[in-house]
Design a protein around this motif. Structure first.
Motif, PDB file in Angstrom:
ATOM      1  N   VAL A  44     -19.440  82.551-114.617  1.00 25.21           N
ATOM      2  CA  VAL A  44     -20.258  81.180-114.202  1.00 25.21           C
ATOM      3  C   VAL A  44     -21.524  81.646-112.987  1.00 25.21           C
ATOM      4  CG1 VAL A  44     -20.936  78.898-113.680  1.00 25.21           C
ATOM      5  CG2 VAL A  44     -19.325  78.690-114.764  1.00 25.21           C
ATOM      6  N   LEU A  45     -23.752  81.469-114.052  1.00 20.97           N
ATOM      7  CA  LEU A  45     -24.377  81.777-112.778  1.00 20.97           C
ATOM      8  C   LEU A  45     -24.815  80.847-112.518  1.00 20.97           C
ATOM      9  CD1 LEU A  45     -25.970  83.695-110.983  1.00 20.97           C
ATOM     10  CD2 LEU A  45     -27.150  84.478-113.139  1.00 20.97           C
ATOM     11  N   VAL A  46     -24.571  79.864-111.707  1.00 25.20           N
ATOM     12  CA  VAL A  46     -25.637  78.639-111.110  1.00 25.20           C
ATOM     13  C   VAL A  46     -26.644  79.036-110.127  1.00 25.20           C
ATOM     14  CG1 VAL A  46     -25.774  76.756-110.467  1.00 25.20           C
ATOM     15  CG2 VAL A  46     -23.777  77.275-111.471  1.00 25.20           C
ATOM     16  N   TYR A  47     -27.897  78.869-110.259  1.00 25.48           N
ATOM     17  CA  TYR A  47     -29.317  79.108-109.307  1.00 25.48           C
ATOM     18  C   TYR A  47     -29.558  77.284-108.775  1.00 25.48           C
ATOM     19  CZ  TYR A  47     -30.022  83.707-110.997  1.00 25.48           C
ATOM     20  OH  TYR A  47     -30.089  85.284-111.143  1.00 25.48           O
ATOM     21  N   ILE A  48     -29.426  77.350-107.384  1.00 28.32           N
ATOM     22  CA  ILE A  48     -29.877  75.873-107.278  1.00 28.32           C
ATOM     23  C   ILE A  48     -31.071  76.307-106.264  1.00 28.32           C
ATOM     24  CG2 ILE A  48     -28.462  74.498-105.550  1.00 28.32           C
ATOM     25  CD1 ILE A  48     -25.953  75.579-106.056  1.00 28.32           C
ATOM     26  N   TYR A  49     -31.800  74.975-106.536  1.00 26.93           N
ATOM     27  CA  TYR A  49     -33.190  75.199-105.775  1.00 26.93           C
ATOM     28  C   TYR A  49     -33.330  74.724-105.085  1.00 26.93           C
ATOM     29  CZ  TYR A  49     -34.455  77.980-110.213  1.00 26.93           C
ATOM     30  OH  TYR A  49     -33.921  78.795-111.718  1.00 26.93           O
ATOM     31  N   ASP A  50     -32.856  72.975-104.489  1.00 27.40           N
ATOM     32  CA  ASP A  50     -32.238  72.870-103.724  1.00 27.40           C
ATOM     33  C   ASP A  50     -31.397  71.150-103.724  1.00 27.40           C
ATOM     34  OD1 ASP A  50     -34.167  71.220-101.675  1.00 27.40           O
ATOM     35  OD2 ASP A  50     -35.303  69.401-103.530  1.00 27.40           O
ATOM     36  N   SER A  51     -30.984  71.821-102.267  1.00 25.72           N
ATOM     37  CA  SER A  51     -29.887  71.132-102.124  1.00 25.72           C
ATOM     38  C   SER A  51     -29.444  70.984-100.787  1.00 25.72           C
ATOM     39  CB  SER A  51     -29.084  71.922-102.957  1.00 25.72           C
ATOM     40  OG  SER A  51     -27.709  71.503-101.867  1.00 25.72           O
ATOM     41  N   ASP A  52     -28.863  70.213 -99.745  1.00 28.50           N
ATOM     42  CA  ASP A  52     -28.548  70.016 -98.819  1.00 28.50           C
ATOM     43  C   ASP A  52     -27.544  70.907 -98.536  1.00 28.50           C
ATOM     44  OD1 ASP A  52     -31.157  68.342 -98.089  1.00 28.50           O
ATOM     45  OD2 ASP A  52     -29.670  66.312 -98.366  1.00 28.50           O
ATOM     46  N   TYR A  53     -26.788  70.908 -99.574  1.00 30.00           N
ATOM     47  CA  TYR A  53     -25.443  71.246 -99.925  1.00 30.00           C
ATOM     48  C   TYR A  53     -24.893  72.947 -99.864  1.00 30.00           C
ATOM     49  CZ  TYR A  53     -20.508  72.916 -99.668  1.00 30.00           C
ATOM     50  OH  TYR A  53     -19.033  72.942 -99.921  1.00 30.00           O
ATOM     51  N   VAL A  54     -24.599  74.005 -99.105  1.00 30.88           N
ATOM     52  CA  VAL A  54     -24.293  75.836 -99.814  1.00 30.88           C
ATOM     53  C   VAL A  54     -22.921  75.898-100.138  1.00 30.88           C
ATOM     54  CG1 VAL A  54     -24.689  77.970 -99.292  1.00 30.88           C
ATOM     55  CG2 VAL A  54     -26.706  76.312 -98.030  1.00 30.88           C
ATOM     56  N   PRO A  55     -22.546  75.877-100.970  1.00 31.93           N
ATOM     57  CA  PRO A  55     -21.336  75.735-101.811  1.00 31.93           C
ATOM     58  C   PRO A  55     -20.751  77.178-101.143  1.00 31.93           C
ATOM     59  CG  PRO A  55     -22.698  75.722-103.342  1.00 31.93           C
ATOM     60  CD  PRO A  55     -23.658  75.683-102.406  1.00 31.93           C
ATOM     61  N   LYS A  56     -19.724  77.055-100.788  1.00 28.67           N
ATOM     62  CA  LYS A  56     -18.486  77.962-100.666  1.00 28.67           C
ATOM     63  C   LYS A  56     -17.317  79.225-101.430  1.00 28.67           C
ATOM     64  CE  LYS A  56     -17.534  75.209 -96.969  1.00 28.67           C
ATOM     65  NZ  LYS A  56     -18.082  74.040 -97.842  1.00 28.67           N
ATOM     66  N   ALA A  57     -16.800  79.975-101.111  1.00 32.04           N
ATOM     67  CA  ALA A  57     -16.335  80.046-102.385  1.00 32.04           C
ATOM     68  C   ALA A  57     -15.309  79.457-102.013  1.00 32.04           C
ATOM     69  CB  ALA A  57     -15.589  81.588-101.157  1.00 32.04           C
ATOM     70  N   GLY A  58     -14.499  78.843-103.252  1.00 34.80           N
ATOM     71  CA  GLY A  58     -13.187  78.401-103.242  1.00 34.80           C
ATOM     72  C   GLY A  58     -13.743  76.823-103.601  1.00 34.80           C
ATOM     73  N   ASP A  59     -14.897  76.738-103.565  1.00 31.94           N
ATOM     74  CA  ASP A  59     -15.195  75.338-104.045  1.00 31.94           C
ATOM     75  C   ASP A  59     -14.858  74.640-105.820  1.00 31.94           C
ATOM     76  OD1 ASP A  59     -16.543  74.582-101.843  1.00 31.94           O
ATOM     77  OD2 ASP A  59     -18.273  74.597-102.115  1.00 31.94           O
ATOM     78  N   ILE A  60     -15.159  73.695-105.709  1.00 28.00           N
ATOM     79  CA  ILE A  60     -14.832  73.454-107.382  1.00 28.00           C
ATOM     80  C   ILE A  60     -16.411  73.075-107.559  1.00 28.00           C
ATOM     81  CG2 ILE A  60     -13.879  72.091-108.889  1.00 28.00           C
ATOM     82  CD1 ILE A  60     -12.080  71.890-107.680  1.00 28.00           C
ATOM     83  N   ILE A  61     -16.657  74.120-108.898  1.00 25.49           N
ATOM     84  CA  ILE A  61     -18.187  73.329-109.682  1.00 25.49           C
ATOM     85  C   ILE A  61     -18.074  73.007-111.410  1.00 25.49           C
ATOM     86  CG2 ILE A  61     -18.652  76.100-110.599  1.00 25.49           C
ATOM     87  CD1 ILE A  61     -22.067  75.227-109.418  1.00 25.49           C
ATOM     88  N   VAL A  62     -18.725  71.833-111.418  1.00 25.07           N
ATOM     89  CA  VAL A  62     -18.779  71.526-112.879  1.00 25.07           C
ATOM     90  C   VAL A  62     -20.462  71.134-112.760  1.00 25.07           C
ATOM     91  CG1 VAL A  62     -17.731  69.592-114.446  1.00 25.07           C
ATOM     92  CG2 VAL A  62     -16.250  70.122-112.278  1.00 25.07           C
ATOM     93  N   LYS A  63     -20.225  71.248-114.655  1.00 26.79           N
ATOM     94  CA  LYS A  63     -21.557  71.189-114.935  1.00 26.79           C
ATOM     95  C   LYS A  63     -22.067  69.811-115.068  1.00 26.79           C
ATOM     96  CE  LYS A  63     -24.828  72.607-119.090  1.00 26.79           C
ATOM     97  NZ  LYS A  63     -24.740  73.119-120.050  1.00 26.79           N
ATOM     98  N   GLY A  64     -22.890  69.229-115.021  1.00 22.93           N
ATOM     99  CA  GLY A  64     -23.296  68.148-115.393  1.00 22.93           C
ATOM    100  C   GLY A  64     -23.157  67.194-113.689  1.00 22.93           C
ATOM    101  N   LYS A  65     -23.241  65.534-114.044  1.00 26.07           N
ATOM    102  CA  LYS A  65     -23.331  64.679-112.546  1.00 26.07           C
ATOM    103  C   LYS A  65     -21.765  64.349-113.267  1.00 26.07           C
ATOM    104  CE  LYS A  65     -27.420  64.697-111.055  1.00 26.07           C
ATOM    105  NZ  LYS A  65     -28.719  63.236-109.889  1.00 26.07           N
ATOM    106  N   VAL A  66     -20.761  64.527-111.825  1.00 24.27           N
ATOM    107  CA  VAL A  66     -19.223  63.932-112.132  1.00 24.27           C
ATOM    108  C   VAL A  66     -19.293  62.857-110.902  1.00 24.27           C
ATOM    109  CG1 VAL A  66     -17.057  65.088-112.070  1.00 24.27           C
ATOM    110  CG2 VAL A  66     -18.914  66.105-113.051  1.00 24.27           C
ATOM    111  N   ASN A  67     -18.956  61.987-111.309  1.00 23.31           N
ATOM    112  CA  ASN A  67     -18.591  60.689-110.668  1.00 23.31           C
ATOM    113  C   ASN A  67     -16.421  60.557-110.398  1.00 23.31           C
ATOM    114  OD1 ASN A  67     -21.291  59.342-110.268  1.00 23.31           O
ATOM    115  ND2 ASN A  67     -20.616  58.374-112.255  1.00 23.31           N
TER     116      ASN A  67
END
Length: 114
Positions: A44-67
């Motif tokens: 999975v390739l994700v380009y993040i343009y505007d975020s206060d949080y910078v992901p790190k290796a080992g984080d979990i990422i999911v497509k969409g807004k998840v609650n």
């Protein structure tokens, strides 16, 4: 700037949720049959343009807004929460590398996950 989705990132140690809007999500899932068996080459390739949080290796990422909220009080409840998370969101990915390119004409953060 290409955007086609939102995403949610969970920090690997604390499971803190970060919702990120307007990202570019490219899901390349596939497999190759080789002499010694099947080799899975999902990424999975994700380009993040505007975020206060910078992901790190080992984080979990999911497509969409998840609650989904992890109940992380003991190792046993973490395991139960992770099983429930996997059942609800089987297409999640784990961040493998992050390239912080927030400079130049198109600042972004490039995330590669599997």
């Amino acid at each position: 700037m290409l955007t086609n989705a939102d995403c949610t990132v969970y920090e690997k140690d604390t499971y803190t949720r970060h919702s990120i809007s307007d990202v570019f999500w490219n899901d390349s899932r596939g497999a190759t049959v080789q002499k010694n068996g099947i080799q899975v080459s999902d990424s999975v390739l994700v380009y993040i343009y505007d975020s206060d949080y910078v992901p790190k290796a080992g984080d979990i990422i999911v497509k969409g807004k998840v609650n989904f909220a992890f109940t992380a009080t003991t190792q046993q409840t973490i395991s139960a929460s992770m099983k429930q998370f996997r059942d609800q969101y089987p297409q999640f990915a784990v961040v493998k590398s992050v390239n912080d390119a927030r400079y130049g004409g198109l600042p972004h953060i490039e995330v590669i996950a599997r």
